[in-house]
Scaffold this active site. Structure first.
Site, short mmCIF file in Angstrom:
data_model
loop_
_atom_site.label_atom_id
_atom_site.label_comp_id
_atom_site.label_asym_id
_atom_site.label_seq_id
_atom_site.Cartn_x
_atom_site.Cartn_y
_atom_site.Cartn_z
N ASN A 165 34.95 13.91 -2.47
CA ASN A 165 33.84 14.70 -2.99
C ASN A 165 34.35 16.07 -3.39
O ASN A 165 35.22 16.64 -2.75
CB ASN A 165 32.74 14.86 -1.94
N ARG A 170 29.69 28.54 -1.69
CA ARG A 170 30.26 29.88 -1.49
C ARG A 170 31.02 29.94 -0.16
O ARG A 170 30.71 29.22 0.80
CB ARG A 170 29.17 30.94 -1.53
N TRP A 183 27.93 25.32 3.77
CA TRP A 183 27.50 23.95 3.53
C TRP A 183 26.03 23.83 3.92
O TRP A 183 25.69 23.66 5.09
CB TRP A 183 28.35 22.97 4.33
N GLU A 226 33.80 13.26 -9.14
CA GLU A 226 33.71 14.45 -9.98
C GLU A 226 34.92 14.63 -10.88
O GLU A 226 34.80 15.15 -12.00
CB GLU A 226 33.53 15.71 -9.11
N ASP A 275 21.77 36.46 -3.49
CA ASP A 275 21.82 35.10 -4.03
C ASP A 275 21.20 35.00 -5.42
O ASP A 275 20.62 35.96 -5.95
CB ASP A 275 21.09 34.15 -3.08
#
Length: 485
Positions: A165, A170, A183, A226, A275
């Site tokens: 994965n 961040r 996470w 990915e 954020d």
């Protein structure tokens, strides 16, 4: 293009990058500069004289629709979305011709599988003593809890299936060899941590080909790697190299690589962080990332971004996802016409969708479907309009919603998971969501009085006025005021 350096050259030749040679501070100053440029739709910036570091900083590389298309090698995000739909549409084929086409798709997808190489530019310099102080990690906003790595490709493996994965999360720097991994509860990395015995090997790649970087943010269907997706976008396989201290691979082209492990039993306060919501995400406990190895290219470039009050660079990344994955969503929801995740909704606060209604209650069915669809399930507000309303025109959507919605009949309020960054929710990652059926109402959708026709001029009169416009001498070169439909 083969890597970030080719991308920088491409941007510069296209007049899309400015080199800033004046000394700049990674503590707040770069953020203020990049924020002003970003909000004006300005160029990518390469800071070559960063205080306290020998490494230059690249920022705002994705800051316009044009650069987003350039980075993904396409003239149009919608056209690229159609290519993705053709590749992903692997329904059971019927007949010989269909089977041959399906086989061709599988072969094309397989041709983009990553390739393992023995030597790689990202390992030109190996640091026996990992040192995050060598990297000009930005402190973005005044109340941030520290410097944050904001554009990392974080590689891990599912401890149950072994599948690779790659996500973008961040990372807060703590010291030279320690950081915090953000996470969130809904992310794949967090699932890997829950399913592990407490430690998850991790490799972080920073500074890659723009399509590879974007792929780490893409909401891919289960089972699609990915790096295969990145190969598809790039038109060639991504070369990967084995890490030295963990059993993982990273893109060979990466500028900087951090190796180590995330420890579920070592939770520490992370944040605050300014954020993409435009607010500070408060302090919360997250697992620690212990760095066991670090490598980089000679003359490495540190690639980063900032988030905060929109519009910023991340808006264009999100808009690319909206356009690229809309065709795939339509494979599940064929009556969905278009979708807009507007700037003001910061990705998860609002989704505007249009539907080709076929029966009473169709709009509310679509709301429920969206609330069950991947990360769209976190949308706290869904507005549904008819197929002939341009969802990209927020003013037109507002006109329909303000005109067509009766609160008692057309609102649907549900409870369920919301984004972990939703500070308005009464509980962490759980709260209420609302849907607005702003479509024209049909019999059978509650109490419906006679629904009025919209005011539209006849085509014959509009054509006549178009032909004669210059005769009127009102304003030369115009075609008159636009009418809302």
């Amino acid at each position: 293009m083969k890597d970030l350096r080719d991308w920088i050259t491409t941007l510069e030749k296209a007049g899309e990058l400015v080199r800033v040679t004046a000394p700049v501070d990674p503590h707040l100053e770069i953020t203020e500069i990049a924020d002003r440029v970003s909000k004006q739709g300005g160029p990518a910036l390469l800071f070559t004289n960063v205080v306290g570091s020998e490494l230059p900083v690249l920022i705002n590389q994705f800051g316009t629709d044009r650069r987003m298309c350039m980075g993904l090698g396409t003239e149009s995000l919608d056209a690229l979305g159609e290519r993705i739909e053709m590749l992903m549409d692997l329904q059971p084929p019927q007949g010989v011709v269909a089977k041959m086409k399906a086989l061709g798709k599988l072969r094309e997808l397989a041709s983009f599988s990553s390739k393992l190489v023995r030597e790689a530019p990202c390992q030109e310099i190996w640091l026996d003593d990992p040192d995050l102080d060598r990297v000009p990690v930005l402190t973005c906003w005044p109340d941030d809890g520290g410097p944050f790595v904001t554009l990392p490709l974080v590689f891990s493996r599912d401890p149950v299936t072994g599948a690779r994965n790659c996500g973008m999360y961040r990372i807060q720097k703590v010291d030279r060899r320690t950081a915090m991994m953000h996470w969130q509860i809904h992310k794949d990395g967090a699932a890997h941590l829950r399913d592990s015995e407490g430690r998850v090997p991790v490799a972080v790649a920073i500074g890659t080909h723009p399509a590879t970087t974007y792929s780490a943010t893409a909401p891919l269907p289960p089972g699609i790697d990915e790096m295969i997706f990145a190969g598809f976008l790039r038109g060639r396989s991504v070369e990967m190299v084995k890490c030295r201290t963990v059993d993982l691979e990273v893109p060979a082209e990466s500028e900087i690589v951090l190796e180590g492990y995330v420890d579920a039993n070592d939770l520490r306060p992370e944040g605050p962080f300014g954020d993409h919501t435009g607010f500070y995400t408060p302090v919360d406990d997250y697992p620690t990332f212990h760095i066991t190895g670090m490598s980089m290219r000679r003359d490495a470039v540190y690639s980063t971004t900032i988030v905060g009050p929109p519009p910023m660079e991340d808006f264009h990344l999100g808009k690319a996802t909206e356009r690229l994955f809309l065709p795939i969503i339509r494979m599940t929801l064929p009556d969905l016409v278009d979708m807009n995740l507007p700037l003001e909704g910061v990705f998860h606060n609002c989704a505007i969708v249009s539907v080709r209604k076929r029966y009473p209650g169709h709009a509310k069915k679509l709301m429920s479907a969206i609330w069950g669809l991947g990360l769209l399930s976190l949308s706290r507000c869904v507005v549904v309009v008819d197929h002939d309303v341009d969802v990209q025109d927020v003013s037109a959507v507002a006109f329909q919603a303000f005109s067509n919605v009766d609160a008692g009949r057309d609102m649907l309020v549900v409870e369920g998971p919301v984004d972990a960054l939703d500070h308005a929710a009464p509980y962490f990652a759980y709260g209420s969501k609302v849907g607005f059926d702003a479509t024209r109402k049909w019999p059978g959708e509650g109490v419906v009085r006679p629904w009025p026709d919209a005011i539209v001029m006849s085509d014959e009169v509009k054509s006549r006025v178009d032909r004669r416009w210059d005769e009127y001498g009102i304003v030369k070169g115009t075609s008159g005021p636009r009418r809302r439909r």
